[in-house]
Design a protein around this motif. Structure first.
Motif, short mmCIF file in Angstrom:
data_model
loop_
_atom_site.label_atom_id
_atom_site.label_comp_id
_atom_site.label_asym_id
_atom_site.label_seq_id
_atom_site.Cartn_x
_atom_site.Cartn_y
_atom_site.Cartn_z
N ARG A 79 -37.06 100.53 19.25
CA ARG A 79 -37.44 99.13 19.00
C ARG A 79 -36.58 98.53 17.89
O ARG A 79 -36.23 99.18 16.92
CB ARG A 79 -38.91 99.06 18.58
N VAL A 80 -36.27 97.25 18.08
CA VAL A 80 -35.63 96.43 17.06
C VAL A 80 -36.55 95.26 16.78
O VAL A 80 -37.03 94.60 17.71
CB VAL A 80 -34.24 95.93 17.52
N GLY A 81 -36.83 95.01 15.51
CA GLY A 81 -37.76 93.92 15.19
C GLY A 81 -37.47 93.32 13.83
O GLY A 81 -36.45 93.61 13.19
N PHE A 82 -38.38 92.47 13.38
CA PHE A 82 -38.28 91.84 12.08
C PHE A 82 -38.85 92.75 11.00
O PHE A 82 -39.82 93.47 11.24
CB PHE A 82 -39.05 90.52 12.07
N ASP A 83 -38.28 92.66 9.81
CA ASP A 83 -38.87 93.32 8.65
C ASP A 83 -39.97 92.40 8.13
O ASP A 83 -39.75 91.58 7.22
CB ASP A 83 -37.81 93.59 7.59
N ASN A 84 -41.15 92.52 8.72
CA ASN A 84 -42.24 91.60 8.41
C ASN A 84 -42.71 91.71 6.97
O ASN A 84 -43.11 90.71 6.35
CB ASN A 84 -43.41 91.83 9.37
N PHE A 85 -42.71 92.92 6.43
CA PHE A 85 -43.11 93.10 5.04
C PHE A 85 -42.17 92.33 4.12
O PHE A 85 -42.61 91.66 3.17
CB PHE A 85 -43.13 94.58 4.68
N ALA A 86 -40.87 92.39 4.40
CA ALA A 86 -39.89 91.66 3.60
C ALA A 86 -40.07 90.16 3.75
O ALA A 86 -39.84 89.40 2.80
CB ALA A 86 -38.48 92.07 4.00
N ILE A 87 -40.47 89.71 4.92
CA ILE A 87 -40.75 88.28 5.12
C ILE A 87 -41.89 87.83 4.21
O ILE A 87 -41.81 86.78 3.55
CB ILE A 87 -41.08 88.00 6.60
N GLY A 88 -42.96 88.62 4.16
CA GLY A 88 -44.07 88.29 3.29
C GLY A 88 -43.68 88.28 1.83
O GLY A 88 -44.08 87.40 1.06
N ILE B 135 -38.13 94.81 21.76
CA ILE B 135 -38.02 93.90 20.63
C ILE B 135 -39.42 93.45 20.22
O ILE B 135 -40.38 93.61 20.97
CB ILE B 135 -37.16 92.67 20.97
N GLY B 136 -39.53 92.90 19.02
CA GLY B 136 -40.81 92.36 18.59
C GLY B 136 -41.53 93.28 17.63
O GLY B 136 -40.95 94.15 16.99
N HIS B 137 -42.86 93.10 17.56
CA HIS B 137 -43.67 93.77 16.56
C HIS B 137 -44.24 95.11 17.03
O HIS B 137 -44.53 95.98 16.21
CB HIS B 137 -44.83 92.88 16.14
N SER B 138 -44.45 95.27 18.34
CA SER B 138 -45.13 96.47 18.83
C SER B 138 -44.16 97.37 19.60
O SER B 138 -43.13 96.92 20.09
CB SER B 138 -46.31 96.09 19.72
#
Length: 266
Positions: A77-86, A67-70
């Motif tokens: 891996r399962v993580g956040f859609d960080n681009f969509a958050i931005g 999990i997480g970013h890396s």
């Protein structure tokens, strides 16, 4: 759950799937932190990647999900859609009529770079002006230390207002908020500030209640457990990471305004 990161919402997501699947869920975090895993006989593990884990994973043959970013080589891996958050953060400010934007750069981690990229692209596509607080993009040593608030305050005073500021996390957004207030600036009338994660123990109790992007931590936990169940049943992992989009922006006072040049009118 392996390694030293904890989120109640994430663990609830894992527990929801575990209940549906009839699992016995071992969340003995302290034992895992000591890496006393030689006697563990679990069928699968959800873990936060670290430099020390691959050796144990390689020896155990246990199905694992990161999990997480890396990522770890060979581990789905399962993580956040960080681009969509931005993007969501930028759209929140655009809807309020802001022309001047800033992103607070505190470190050069993967998650921060991805969230900043989504914010930058959306701001620039809208033809708005983008500034940076803290470090500059690509700097090896971002601004930190005991005088961070004073230095942030000096940076803020040099930027055009009203100013919309986004940060990677709620804690970082609160640093900007405190710096703004110490510099004699008004939030949200002059400096509107948005965090990420909607931490209920921080955001409502900041000096000015903090607006924040609500990430779906429970959704990440559920998706990670579901993927682990697939692997434990002999299924194949997807080719790329599973990214869970953010839910919404929870609006509190720190961004609850329209961008108007005259503070009295705002």
């Amino acid at each position: 759950l392996v390694e030293g990161w904890y989120s109640p919402a994430f663990q609830k997501g894992v527990a929801k799937y575990a209940g549906e699947a009839g699992w016995i869920l071992d969340a003995s975090v302290e034992r895992f932190r000591r890496r006393n895993l030689s006697g563990w006989r679990g069928d699968g593990a959800i873990l936060l990647p670290s430099a020390r884990l691959p050796r144990w994973i390689a020896k155990s043959g246990t199905p694992c999900v990161a999990i997480g970013h890396s990522s770890l080589a060979g581990i789905p891996r399962v993580g956040f859609d960080n681009f969509a958050i931005g993007r969501m953060a930028a759209k929140h400010f655009l809807e309020r009529g802001f022309e001047n934007f800033a992103f607070y750069i505190c470190n050069d981690g993967i998650g921060e770079r991805e969230r900043r990229a989504g914010f930058e692209e959306t701001v620039r596509q809208a033809g708005r002006t983008l500034h940076y607080l803290g470090a500059r993009p690509g700097e090896a040593r971002p601004m930190r230390g005991a005088f961070v608030e004073k230095r942030l305050g000096l940076q803020l005073k040099k930027l055009p207002m009203p100013l919309a500021v986004a940060a990677e996390l709620d804690d970082r957004a609160i640093e900007v908020l405190d710096a703004s207030l110490l510099a004699g600036l008004q939030t949200p009338e002059q400096v509107a500030i948005l965090g990420v994660d909607n931490d209920e123990l921080r955001c409502p109790f900041a000096a000015v209640p903090l607006s924040s992007v609500e990430t779906d931590m429970a959704g990440v936990g559920f998706a990670a457990a579901k993927l682990l169940g697939l692997l434990m049943d002999g299924g194949k992992a997807p080719a790329g990471p599973i990214l869970i989009p953010p839910k919404e922006v929870v609006v509190r006072l720190s961004t609850d305004m329209l961008a108007i040049d005259r503070v009295e009118v705002a």
